[in-house]
Scaffold this motif. Structure first.
Motif, mmCIF file in Angstrom:
data_model
loop_
_atom_site.group_PDB
_atom_site.id
_atom_site.type_symbol
_atom_site.label_atom_id
_atom_site.label_comp_id
_atom_site.label_asym_id
_atom_site.label_seq_id
_atom_site.Cartn_x
_atom_site.Cartn_y
_atom_site.Cartn_z
ATOM 1 N N ASP A 284 10.021 -29.582 12.450
ATOM 2 C CA ASP A 284 10.769 -29.814 11.216
ATOM 3 C C ASP A 284 10.455 -31.223 10.726
ATOM 4 O O ASP A 284 11.231 -32.157 10.911
ATOM 5 N N LEU A 285 9.292 -31.372 10.115
ATOM 6 C CA LEU A 285 8.841 -32.661 9.602
ATOM 7 C C LEU A 285 8.559 -32.521 8.116
ATOM 8 O O LEU A 285 7.782 -31.669 7.696
ATOM 9 N N TYR A 286 9.206 -33.374 7.329
ATOM 10 C CA TYR A 286 8.872 -33.475 5.908
ATOM 11 C C TYR A 286 7.959 -34.675 5.728
ATOM 12 O O TYR A 286 8.278 -35.789 6.166
ATOM 13 N N PHE A 287 6.817 -34.465 5.089
ATOM 14 C CA PHE A 287 5.854 -35.540 4.876
ATOM 15 C C PHE A 287 5.177 -35.313 3.535
ATOM 16 O O PHE A 287 4.744 -34.190 3.229
ATOM 17 N N ASP A 288 5.073 -36.372 2.738
ATOM 18 C CA ASP A 288 4.411 -36.197 1.455
ATOM 19 C C ASP A 288 4.030 -37.550 0.875
ATOM 20 O O ASP A 288 4.512 -38.602 1.309
ATOM 21 N N SER A 289 3.157 -37.493 -0.106
ATOM 22 C CA SER A 289 2.845 -38.652 -0.918
ATOM 23 C C SER A 289 4.045 -38.978 -1.800
ATOM 24 O O SER A 289 4.738 -38.072 -2.293
ATOM 25 N N VAL A 290 4.328 -40.258 -1.987
ATOM 26 C CA VAL A 290 5.300 -40.679 -2.995
ATOM 27 C C VAL A 290 4.545 -40.754 -4.315
ATOM 28 O O VAL A 290 3.630 -41.578 -4.466
ATOM 29 N N SER A 291 4.884 -39.869 -5.227
ATOM 30 C CA SER A 291 4.112 -39.726 -6.457
ATOM 31 C C SER A 291 5.027 -39.550 -7.656
ATOM 32 O O SER A 291 6.210 -39.213 -7.510
ATOM 33 N N GLN A 292 4.448 -39.765 -8.818
ATOM 34 C CA GLN A 292 5.132 -39.470 -10.065
ATOM 35 C C GLN A 292 4.368 -38.398 -10.821
ATOM 36 O O GLN A 292 3.144 -38.309 -10.727
ATOM 37 N N VAL A 293 5.131 -37.586 -11.551
ATOM 38 C CA VAL A 293 4.541 -36.605 -12.459
ATOM 39 C C VAL A 293 4.831 -37.070 -13.878
ATOM 40 O O VAL A 293 5.988 -37.314 -14.231
ATOM 41 N N ARG A 294 3.784 -37.212 -14.657
ATOM 42 C CA ARG A 294 3.952 -37.625 -16.053
ATOM 43 C C ARG A 294 3.191 -36.653 -16.952
ATOM 44 O O ARG A 294 1.953 -36.614 -16.953
ATOM 45 N N LEU A 295 3.940 -35.878 -17.695
ATOM 46 C CA LEU A 295 3.377 -34.883 -18.602
ATOM 47 C C LEU A 295 3.676 -35.271 -20.045
ATOM 48 O O LEU A 295 4.789 -35.717 -20.349
ATOM 49 N N PRO A 296 2.726 -35.068 -20.947
ATOM 50 C CA PRO A 296 3.024 -35.325 -22.356
ATOM 51 C C PRO A 296 4.027 -34.327 -22.926
ATOM 52 O O PRO A 296 4.732 -34.624 -23.891
ATOM 53 N N ARG A 297 4.087 -33.138 -22.316
ATOM 54 C CA ARG A 297 5.064 -32.129 -22.749
ATOM 55 C C ARG A 297 5.424 -31.258 -21.563
ATOM 56 O O ARG A 297 4.587 -30.976 -20.721
ATOM 57 N N TRP A 298 6.681 -30.856 -21.474
ATOM 58 C CA TRP A 298 7.191 -30.126 -20.328
ATOM 59 C C TRP A 298 7.167 -28.612 -20.499
ATOM 60 O O TRP A 298 7.699 -27.897 -19.641
ATOM 61 N N TRP A 299 6.598 -28.117 -21.549
ATOM 62 C CA TRP A 299 6.613 -26.670 -21.771
ATOM 63 C C TRP A 299 5.370 -26.247 -22.528
ATOM 64 O O TRP A 299 4.710 -27.053 -23.188
ATOM 65 N N LYS A 300 5.064 -24.973 -22.388
ATOM 66 C CA LYS A 300 3.948 -24.389 -23.113
ATOM 67 C C LYS A 300 4.278 -22.922 -23.333
ATOM 68 O O LYS A 300 4.344 -22.144 -22.374
ATOM 69 N N GLY A 301 4.487 -22.532 -24.580
ATOM 70 C CA GLY A 301 4.837 -21.156 -24.889
ATOM 71 C C GLY A 301 6.173 -20.776 -24.292
ATOM 72 O O GLY A 301 7.214 -21.368 -24.605
ATOM 73 N N ARG A 302 6.154 -19.826 -23.379
ATOM 74 C CA ARG A 302 7.374 -19.329 -22.740
ATOM 75 C C ARG A 302 7.520 -19.806 -21.293
ATOM 76 O O ARG A 302 8.296 -19.238 -20.537
ATOM 77 N N VAL A 303 6.774 -20.829 -20.948
ATOM 78 C CA VAL A 303 6.857 -21.415 -19.615
ATOM 79 C C VAL A 303 7.274 -22.875 -19.751
ATOM 80 O O VAL A 303 6.702 -23.619 -20.552
#
Length: 382
Positions: free
Chosen positions: A264-283
Motif C-alpha cells: 500500500d504505497l502511494y507514489f507520484d510526481s508532484v505536478s500541475q495540470v494547466r489546460l486552456p479549456r476544461w471541456w470539449k463538446g460533451r466531455v
C-alpha cells in the motif's frame, strides 16, 4: 442531458455524482481501482468545501474522522525539535483535516444509493457527436451517454482521450512536473510518535515525516522528471525512494524498510495540470484532471467545490456548452490562484539547501505573529 458517465471515484467524482443524482440525472461512475483508494496523505476540507459537505449531510462524519493534528514539528537527526508551526493558529474553526481514504469513503457512501458505481474498470475510447458520447470500457459492454465527465486525477484517461497525450506529443505541456516526487504509506502497530504534531526531518531537497493521528509515513524530495517514470509501477517507486533517501538519518531507514515490504504505497510526481479549456463538446474535466494544483493547493477542497459548481451548471441549462462555460468561468476563480501559489509550499516543506532549512526553522519562531496576521486576514475576508 439525462445520462452521465463520471470517470473516477476519488473526491470529485462521488461529490459530482451525489449532486447530479439529486438533480435527476442518471449517473454511472467508473473507477479503475477495485474500491475507493484507502491510502494518501491527510487532506483539508475547508472554505467552500465545508459548505458542500454540510449540504450533503456528511460534515458530522468528517468531524468524527478528523485527524486532530495540532501542528508540524521539525526535528533534527536525533529527533530534537528545531522548529514548529502551530496549525491550529491558522485553521478556521469550521475546517477539518481527514485521512484522504476516509473522505473518499464517506463521499462514496453518501452517493452510492442513487448512483451506479462500477469498480475495476476504465474507459478505453470516447467517440462523441452532437447528441452524445459512445464509450467503450476495458471490461463492460460499450454504452452511450449524454455527457462524460473526467474526474480521474492527474493521469486522467479522459483528458488523454479528449485533449491529447499526457506526456509526449502535441499536448505534453498540459502536465507540468513541479520538481518533486511524493510518497505516502500507512503505518500500523503504534509506529507513529506520541502526540498530535506531524514530525518532519529535513536534509537538503528531502523531507521525511510521520503523521501521529492517522499513522503514516510521508516522503517528499526534489528531483527533475525521471525518464521512464510509470505512476503504476510500485517496484520502480520503491527503488526511487530507496535511492533518494539513502544516507538520510532520523527514522528514514526504518520507514524505508516498511516501504520495501508494503503493498500500500502511494507514489507520484508532484505536478500541475494547466489546460486552456476544461471541456470539449460533451466531455468535461473536473478536479485534478482539469487543474491539478500539486501537493500544496487544497486539491480536495477544490474538487468538492468544483463538483458542486458543475452540477449546478448542468442542472441550470439543457445546453452542455453553456453549462461547461459557466462552470469553468466560476471555478477558475478558485483554482487559478492556488496554482500560482503552489511553489510556496515546497519552499517551506522541502528547502533545497542547508541554509534554507536553517532559515525556515528560524522563521518558525515568528509563527505566532504570522498566525495572528492570518487569522485577521480570514476574519476580514468573511
Amino acid at each position: 442531458m439525462s445520462t452521465v458517465l463520471i470517470s473516477g471515484a476519488g473526491i470529485a467524482g462521488p461529490t459530482l455524482a451525489y449532486w447530479l443524482a439529486r438533480h435527476g440525472f442518471r449517473v454511472t461512475v467508473v473507477e479503475r481501482g477495485g474500491e475507493p483508494r484507502s491510502s494518501g496523505n491527510p487532506v483539508d476540507v475547508r472554505g467552500p468545501a465545508v459548505t458542500v459537505a454540510e449540504r450533503m449531510g456528511v460534515l458530522p462524519r468528517l468531524r468524527r474522522a478528523a485527524t486532530g493534528t495540532t501542528g508540524v514539528s521539525f526535528v533534527d537527526a536525533a529527533g530534537r525539535r528545531v522548529g514548529r508551526m502551530d496549525m491550529r493558529a491558522v485553521q478556521r474553526p469550521d475546517e477539518v483535516e481527514v485521512p484522504r481514504g476516509d473522505l473518499a469513503s464517506i463521499l462514496h457512501e453518501a452517493s452510492r444509493g442513487h448512483v451506479d458505481f462500477r469498480f475495476d474498470d476504465s474507459i478505453t475510447t470516447l467517440a462523441q457527436d452532437g447528441h452524445g458520447v459512445d464509450v467503450t470500457f476495458e471490461h463492460a459492454a460499450p454504452r452511450r451517454f449524454d455527457l462524460v465527465i473526467g474526474a480521474d486525477g492527474l493521469h486522467s484517461v479522459t483528458r488523454r482521450l479528449t485533449f491529447g497525450q499526457e506526456t509526449g506529443g502535441p499536448q505534453s505541456d498540459l502536465v507540468r512536473h513541479m520538481g518533486l516526487y511524493v510518497a505516502t504509506t500507512p503505518l500500523g502497530g503504534g509506529a507513529a510518535e506520541a502526540g498530535r504534531d506531524i514530525l518532519m526531518h529535513n536534509v537538503p531537497g528531502r523531507a521525511v515525516a510521520v503523521h501521529p493521528t492517522s499513522p503514516g509515513a510521508f516522503f517528499l524530495y526534489r528531483s527533475p522528471a525521471m525518464p521512464g517514470f510509470d505512476h503504476r509501477d510500485t517496484e520502480q517507486h520503491k527503488r526511487m525512494l530507496t535511492e533518494a533517501f539513502a544516507g538520510v538519518s532520523w527514522r528514514a531507514p526504518e520507514l524505508l524498510e516498511r516501504v520495501s515490504v508494503t503493498d500500500d504505497l502511494y507514489f507520484d510526481s508532484v505536478s500541475q495540470v494547466r489546460l486552456p479549456r476544461w471541456w470539449k463538446g460533451r466531455v468535461a474535466l473536473l478536479g485534478d484532471a482539469a487543474s491539478c494544483v500539486s501537493l500544496f493547493g487544497d486539491g480536495s477542497t477544490l474538487a468538492m467545490a468544483g463538483a458542486f459548481t458543475l452540477a449546478e451548471a448542468l442542472a441550470g441549462t439543457a445546453d452542455p456548452e453553456t453549462a461547461f462555460r459557466r462552470y469553468e468561468a466560476a471555478h477558475r476563480r478558485l483554482a487559478d490562484p492556488k496554482q500560482r501559489n503552489a511553489r510556496q509550499g515546497s519552499a517551506l516543506l522541502v528547502p533545497a539547501t542547508r541554509g534554507g532549512i536553517l532559515a525556515r526553522n528560524l522563521a518558525t519562531r515568528l509563527w505566532p505573529a504570522v498566525a495572528a496576521a492570518t487569522r485577521l486576514k480570514h476574519a476580514l475576508a468573511r
